[in-house]
Motif scaffolding. Structure first.
Motif, short mmCIF file in Angstrom:
data_model
loop_
_atom_site.label_atom_id
_atom_site.label_comp_id
_atom_site.label_asym_id
_atom_site.label_seq_id
_atom_site.Cartn_x
_atom_site.Cartn_y
_atom_site.Cartn_z
N ILE A 94 0.84 -1.20 0.00
CA ILE A 94 0.00 0.00 0.00
C ILE A 94 0.87 1.25 0.00
O ILE A 94 2.03 1.22 0.42
CB ILE A 94 -0.95 0.03 1.22
CG1 ILE A 94 -0.16 0.00 2.53
CG2 ILE A 94 -1.96 -1.10 1.18
CD1 ILE A 94 -0.99 0.20 3.77
N CYS A 95 0.28 2.36 -0.45
CA CYS A 95 0.93 3.67 -0.35
C CYS A 95 0.27 4.43 0.79
O CYS A 95 -0.64 3.93 1.46
CB CYS A 95 0.84 4.43 -1.66
SG CYS A 95 -0.83 5.07 -2.01
N ILE A 96 0.66 5.65 0.99
CA ILE A 96 0.12 6.47 2.07
C ILE A 96 -1.39 6.71 1.91
O ILE A 96 -2.09 6.95 2.89
CB ILE A 96 0.89 7.80 2.19
CG1 ILE A 96 0.59 8.47 3.51
CG2 ILE A 96 0.64 8.69 1.00
CD1 ILE A 96 1.53 9.58 3.88
N HIS A 97 -1.89 6.63 0.69
CA HIS A 97 -3.32 6.82 0.43
C HIS A 97 -4.10 5.51 0.42
O HIS A 97 -5.26 5.49 0.04
CB HIS A 97 -3.52 7.56 -0.90
CG HIS A 97 -2.85 8.90 -0.91
ND1 HIS A 97 -3.30 9.96 -0.19
CD2 HIS A 97 -1.73 9.31 -1.55
CE1 HIS A 97 -2.51 11.00 -0.39
NE2 HIS A 97 -1.54 10.63 -1.21
N GLU A 98 -3.44 4.41 0.78
CA GLU A 98 -4.02 3.07 0.87
C GLU A 98 -4.36 2.44 -0.48
O GLU A 98 -5.18 1.54 -0.57
CB GLU A 98 -5.23 3.04 1.81
CG GLU A 98 -4.86 3.44 3.23
CD GLU A 98 -6.04 3.49 4.18
OE1 GLU A 98 -7.17 3.26 3.77
OE2 GLU A 98 -5.79 3.76 5.37
N CYS A 99 -3.74 2.95 -1.56
CA CYS A 99 -3.82 2.25 -2.84
C CYS A 99 -3.22 0.87 -2.59
O CYS A 99 -2.20 0.76 -1.90
CB CYS A 99 -3.04 2.98 -3.93
SG CYS A 99 -3.63 4.66 -4.26
N ASN B 218 -0.47 5.95 -8.86
CA ASN B 218 -1.49 6.98 -8.64
C ASN B 218 -0.91 8.26 -8.03
O ASN B 218 -1.26 9.36 -8.44
CB ASN B 218 -2.60 6.45 -7.75
CG ASN B 218 -3.27 5.23 -8.33
OD1 ASN B 218 -3.47 5.13 -9.54
ND2 ASN B 218 -3.60 4.28 -7.50
N CYS B 219 -0.02 8.11 -7.04
CA CYS B 219 0.50 9.30 -6.34
C CYS B 219 2.02 9.44 -6.43
O CYS B 219 2.56 10.46 -6.02
CB CYS B 219 0.06 9.28 -4.88
SG CYS B 219 0.86 7.99 -3.88
N GLY B 220 2.70 8.40 -6.93
CA GLY B 220 4.16 8.44 -7.00
C GLY B 220 4.84 8.12 -5.69
O GLY B 220 6.06 8.19 -5.59
N GLY B 221 4.06 7.76 -4.67
CA GLY B 221 4.61 7.43 -3.36
C GLY B 221 5.15 6.02 -3.29
O GLY B 221 4.92 5.19 -4.17
N GLU B 222 5.86 5.75 -2.22
CA GLU B 222 6.45 4.44 -1.98
C GLU B 222 5.37 3.43 -1.62
O GLU B 222 4.45 3.74 -0.86
CB GLU B 222 7.45 4.55 -0.83
CG GLU B 222 8.11 3.24 -0.46
CD GLU B 222 9.02 3.37 0.74
OE1 GLU B 222 9.87 2.48 0.90
OE2 GLU B 222 8.91 4.33 1.52
N LEU B 223 5.47 2.23 -2.17
CA LEU B 223 4.60 1.12 -1.79
C LEU B 223 5.33 0.28 -0.76
O LEU B 223 6.47 -0.15 -0.98
CB LEU B 223 4.23 0.28 -3.00
CG LEU B 223 3.31 0.97 -4.02
CD1 LEU B 223 3.23 0.15 -5.30
CD2 LEU B 223 1.94 1.20 -3.43
N VAL B 224 4.67 0.07 0.38
CA VAL B 224 5.26 -0.72 1.47
C VAL B 224 4.33 -1.89 1.79
O VAL B 224 3.13 -1.85 1.51
CB VAL B 224 5.51 0.12 2.73
CG1 VAL B 224 6.55 1.20 2.45
CG2 VAL B 224 4.24 0.74 3.24
#
Length: 60
Positions: free
Chosen positions: A24-29, A45-51
């Protein structure tokens, strides 16, 4: 505030249960392991890290 535990990968629609390895990313994708690896751990979707999404402790 709790995470929304989505039940499918947003890219390939693979079914995910509470014990599936998902990211998931910070937006819960939410994405399955294979899609996450193919996307180099970056959310499209947001370019954030997936953890790695935490697993449920229920039923252990």
């Amino acid at each position: 505030m709790s995470l929304e535990m989505r039940n499918s990968c947003e890219k390939c629609t693979e079914e995910l249960n509470n014990n599936s390895t998902a990211y998931i990313c910070i937006h819960e994708c939410t994405f399955c392991y294979e899609c996450t690896e193919n996307m180099n751990y970056v959310c499209p979707n947001c370019g954030g890290e997936l953890v790695r999404r935490p697993r449920s402790g229920v039923g252990r």
